[in-house]
Motif scaffolding. Structure first.
Motif, PDB file in Angstrom:
ATOM      1  N   TYR A 198       0.837  -1.203   0.000  1.00 26.20           N
ATOM      2  CA  TYR A 198       0.000   0.000   0.000  1.00 26.20           C
ATOM      3  C   TYR A 198       0.874   1.256   0.000  1.00 26.20           C
ATOM      4  CZ  TYR A 198      -3.884  -3.104   1.338  1.00 26.20           C
ATOM      5  OH  TYR A 198      -4.828  -4.089   1.374  1.00 26.20           O
ATOM      6  N   PHE A 199       1.954   1.220   0.776  1.00 25.83           N
ATOM      7  CA  PHE A 199       2.875   2.362   0.813  1.00 25.83           C
ATOM      8  C   PHE A 199       3.556   2.528  -0.544  1.00 25.83           C
ATOM      9  CE2 PHE A 199       2.228   1.814   5.291  1.00 25.83           C
ATOM     10  CZ  PHE A 199       2.433   3.075   5.837  1.00 25.83           C
ATOM     11  N   ARG A 200       3.970   1.435  -1.122  1.00 25.99           N
ATOM     12  CA  ARG A 200       4.678   1.489  -2.407  1.00 25.99           C
ATOM     13  C   ARG A 200       3.800   2.146  -3.488  1.00 25.99           C
ATOM     14  NH1 ARG A 200       8.710  -1.852  -3.041  1.00 25.99           N
ATOM     15  NH2 ARG A 200       7.698  -3.454  -1.745  1.00 25.99           N
ATOM     16  N   HIS A 201       2.512   1.796  -3.486  1.00 27.18           N
ATOM     17  CA  HIS A 201       1.630   2.270  -4.545  1.00 27.18           C
ATOM     18  C   HIS A 201       1.027   3.649  -4.282  1.00 27.18           C
ATOM     19  CE1 HIS A 201       0.943  -2.242  -5.539  1.00 27.18           C
ATOM     20  NE2 HIS A 201       1.959  -1.740  -6.222  1.00 27.18           N
ATOM     21  N   ASP A 202       0.771   3.989  -3.003  1.00 25.09           N
ATOM     22  CA  ASP A 202      -0.038   5.179  -2.713  1.00 25.09           C
ATOM     23  C   ASP A 202       0.622   6.248  -1.851  1.00 25.09           C
ATOM     24  OD1 ASP A 202      -2.345   4.111  -4.075  1.00 25.09           O
ATOM     25  OD2 ASP A 202      -2.669   2.786  -2.363  1.00 25.09           O
ATOM     26  N   PHE A 203       1.766   5.953  -1.215  1.00 26.03           N
ATOM     27  CA  PHE A 203       2.312   6.924  -0.265  1.00 26.03           C
ATOM     28  C   PHE A 203       2.833   8.185  -0.954  1.00 26.03           C
ATOM     29  CE2 PHE A 203       5.450   8.830   2.567  1.00 26.03           C
ATOM     30  CZ  PHE A 203       4.697   8.938   3.725  1.00 26.03           C
ATOM     31  N   GLY A 204       3.129   8.112  -2.228  1.00 27.23           N
ATOM     32  CA  GLY A 204       3.590   9.283  -2.955  1.00 27.23           C
ATOM     33  C   GLY A 204       2.600  10.435  -2.944  1.00 27.23           C
ATOM     34  N   LYS A 205       1.343  10.147  -2.585  1.00 24.30           N
ATOM     35  CA  LYS A 205       0.315  11.188  -2.515  1.00 24.30           C
ATOM     36  C   LYS A 205       0.388  11.971  -1.201  1.00 24.30           C
ATOM     37  CE  LYS A 205      -2.652   8.002  -5.081  1.00 24.30           C
ATOM     38  NZ  LYS A 205      -3.844   7.123  -4.990  1.00 24.30           N
ATOM     39  N   ILE A 206       1.218  11.519  -0.253  1.00 22.62           N
ATOM     40  CA  ILE A 206       1.325  12.154   1.055  1.00 22.62           C
ATOM     41  C   ILE A 206       2.596  12.994   1.112  1.00 22.62           C
ATOM     42  CG2 ILE A 206       1.648  11.716   3.531  1.00 22.62           C
ATOM     43  CD1 ILE A 206      -0.073   9.208   3.189  1.00 22.62           C
ATOM     44  N   GLU A 207       2.470  14.236   1.596  1.00 23.47           N
ATOM     45  CA  GLU A 207       3.604  15.152   1.627  1.00 23.47           C
ATOM     46  C   GLU A 207       4.146  15.406   3.024  1.00 23.47           C
ATOM     47  OE1 GLU A 207       2.373  18.729  -0.269  1.00 23.47           O
ATOM     48  OE2 GLU A 207       2.194  17.821  -2.267  1.00 23.47           O
ATOM     49  N   VAL A 208       3.347  15.198   4.070  1.00 20.56           N
ATOM     50  CA  VAL A 208       3.784  15.545   5.423  1.00 20.56           C
ATOM     51  C   VAL A 208       4.763  14.499   5.958  1.00 20.56           C
ATOM     52  CG1 VAL A 208       1.655  16.769   5.943  1.00 20.56           C
ATOM     53  CG2 VAL A 208       1.835  14.340   6.509  1.00 20.56           C
ATOM     54  N   PRO A 209       5.633  14.881   6.903  1.00 24.95           N
ATOM     55  CA  PRO A 209       6.550  13.917   7.517  1.00 24.95           C
ATOM     56  C   PRO A 209       5.764  12.771   8.166  1.00 24.95           C
ATOM     57  CG  PRO A 209       7.168  16.149   8.099  1.00 24.95           C
ATOM     58  CD  PRO A 209       5.836  16.250   7.431  1.00 24.95           C
ATOM     59  N   SER A 210       6.238  11.550   7.968  1.00 24.76           N
ATOM     60  CA  SER A 210       5.515  10.379   8.453  1.00 24.76           C
ATOM     61  C   SER A 210       6.479   9.341   9.001  1.00 24.76           C
ATOM     62  CB  SER A 210       4.683   9.755   7.326  1.00 24.76           C
ATOM     63  OG  SER A 210       3.795  10.698   6.761  1.00 24.76           O
ATOM     64  N   VAL A 211       5.945   8.493   9.878  1.00 25.19           N
ATOM     65  CA  VAL A 211       6.720   7.402  10.452  1.00 25.19           C
ATOM     66  C   VAL A 211       5.868   6.135  10.413  1.00 25.19           C
ATOM     67  CG1 VAL A 211       7.764   6.464  12.550  1.00 25.19           C
ATOM     68  CG2 VAL A 211       8.077   8.862  11.978  1.00 25.19           C
ATOM     69  N   LEU A 212       6.463   5.039   9.978  1.00 20.38           N
ATOM     70  CA  LEU A 212       5.811   3.729  10.003  1.00 20.38           C
ATOM     71  C   LEU A 212       6.431   2.911  11.123  1.00 20.38           C
ATOM     72  CD1 LEU A 212       4.054   1.419   8.910  1.00 20.38           C
ATOM     73  CD2 LEU A 212       5.852   0.965   7.217  1.00 20.38           C
ATOM     74  N   LEU A 213       5.602   2.455  12.060  1.00 19.53           N
ATOM     75  CA  LEU A 213       6.067   1.634  13.173  1.00 19.53           C
ATOM     76  C   LEU A 213       5.588   0.200  13.006  1.00 19.53           C
ATOM     77  CD1 LEU A 213       5.392   4.059  16.181  1.00 19.53           C
ATOM     78  CD2 LEU A 213       7.430   3.876  14.741  1.00 19.53           C
ATOM     79  N   THR A 214       6.434  -0.754  13.374  1.00 16.00           N
ATOM     80  CA  THR A 214       6.216  -2.211  13.331  1.00 16.00           C
ATOM     81  C   THR A 214       6.265  -2.781  11.922  1.00 16.00           C
ATOM     82  OG1 THR A 214       3.770  -2.301  13.253  1.00 16.00           O
ATOM     83  CG2 THR A 214       4.801  -2.069  15.436  1.00 16.00           C
ATOM     84  N   ASN A 215       6.759  -2.038  10.976  1.00 20.91           N
ATOM     85  CA  ASN A 215       7.093  -2.576   9.661  1.00 20.91           C
ATOM     86  C   ASN A 215       8.162  -1.673   9.063  1.00 20.91           C
ATOM     87  OD1 ASN A 215       7.125  -4.224   7.430  1.00 20.91           O
ATOM     88  ND2 ASN A 215       4.904  -4.168   7.108  1.00 20.91           N
TER      89      ASN A 215
END
Length: 342
Positions: free
Chosen positions: A128-145
């Motif tokens: 899901y991140f690979r396909h759709d995260f490019g639409k998000i601009e704000v700083p983000s953190v993924l925990l447990t993966n």
């Protein structure tokens, strides 16, 4: 070059407090402001004003997206995150989504509607991140993966090595003499390598192969959600399907606690008739009877590193980081060695 981390370490205050001093926030005491400024002047620290995300002032609170409404381990991380953010003067909004929903598309919608200054994902499918995260601009953190290798310049990640930890769980049972081992948890539909269900099951299969022990997923694996009820039902199905099992590995402690009740209801005693090991190290596991054996993830450290990183990148133009946090086996009382142990 002196960094904001150095100023935080030398002054004894958090990165968030240093940031508020640098940005002249009113919610900092004069005593704190004075001490921080003294360290800044002594060290000759010069903030990079060009690196600050100036538009953050138009943004609202930090949003925490939790994947799964019944995952107790995530609950403990959320509590740690909220405490850390509060200590740093930040507000947080928690959003729960279904175990199998697309958390990234949910975050995209949240960004459109609420304009959060940052995002913390608790659990996630890397596809899901690979396909759709490019639409998000704000700083983000993924925990447990882990998001390492995805190449997004606004996404860090902090996680346990799920493959290695699951290997350790199965190896612990095998060293106790168990070769007929069942596995419960996760989704049979999650077949991509970036999902923790896949990683944990893959770790199990690797250790079975290393010990040359046959493992038939169709017979010995039962998927389920992370809840007591689903753990109970999965264990019940598995034990009826393969009564020869002498041990079960549950992909979550909350699943294991449900499985414990199912085993007792089927007439089995734990650990005399059936050994059981969980995954996560939630506080409840310490108080079950018998006390649950488990793989303990470092929830406090995962939360701390995620919050520190996010606050730093909200305020300054810093590259994302991807770290693996350690785990350890907690022996507990639910694993009993068979007479023939490895």
């Amino acid at each position: 070059m002196t960094t904001i981390k150095d100023i935080a370490r030398l002054s004894g205050y958090s990165i968030g407090t240093i940031s508020r001093v640098l940005n002249n926030h009113p919610d900092v005491s004069e005593e704190t402001r004075k001490k921080v400024q003294e360290v800044i002047e002594r060290e000759g620290y010069q903030p990079n004003s060009n690196a600050k995300l100036l538009k953050q002032r138009t943004y609202s609170s930090i949003t925490i997206l939790v994947k799964g409404r019944m995952n107790v381990f995530f609950g403990s991380i959320v509590e740690n995150i909220q405490t850390l953010l509060r200590e740093n003067g930040e507000e947080a909004v928690v959003e729960y989504i279904d175990d199998f929903a697309n958390e990234v598309l949910a975050a995209v919608q949240i960004c459109l509607e609420r304009r959060p200054k940052g995002l913390i994902f608790l659990g996630g499918n890397i596809e899901y991140f690979r396909h759709d995260f490019g639409k998000i601009e704000v700083p983000s953190v993924l925990l447990t993966n882990s998001a390492a290798g995805l190449g997004f310049d606004n996404l860090s990640s902090f996680t346990t090595d799920d493959t290695a930890a699951s290997q350790e769980a199965i190896d612990y049972l095998i060293r106790a003499g168990h070769t007929r081992i069942g596995i419960i948890g996760g989704s049979a539909n999650e077949t991509d390598e970036g999902h923790i269900d896949f990683q944990r099951l893959a770790g199990c299969e690797k250790i079975f192969a290393r010990h040359k022990i046959p493992f038939d997923p169709a017979l010995q694996y039962q998927p389920c959600r992370f809840s007591l009820r689903d753990g109970y039902e999965a264990a019940d199905i598995l034990l009826h399907r393969d009564p020869s099992l002498t041990a079960i590995f549950a992909m979550g402690d909350i699943i294991a606690l449900g499985a414990m009740r199912a085993a007792v209801d089927s007439g089995r005693r734990i650990p005399d008739d059936l050994s059981l090991i969980g995954y996560d190290g939630i506080p409840y596991a310490r108080y079950s009877i018998p006390r649950l054996s488990t793989i303990r993830q470092d929830a406090q450290n995962i939360a701390r590193r995620g919050v520190e990183d996010l606050l730093l990148r909200i305020n300054y133009d810093r590259r994302p980081v991807h770290e693996t946090v350690g785990f350890r086996v907690i022996a507990g009382e639910t694993v009993k060695p068979l007479k023939k142990a490895y």
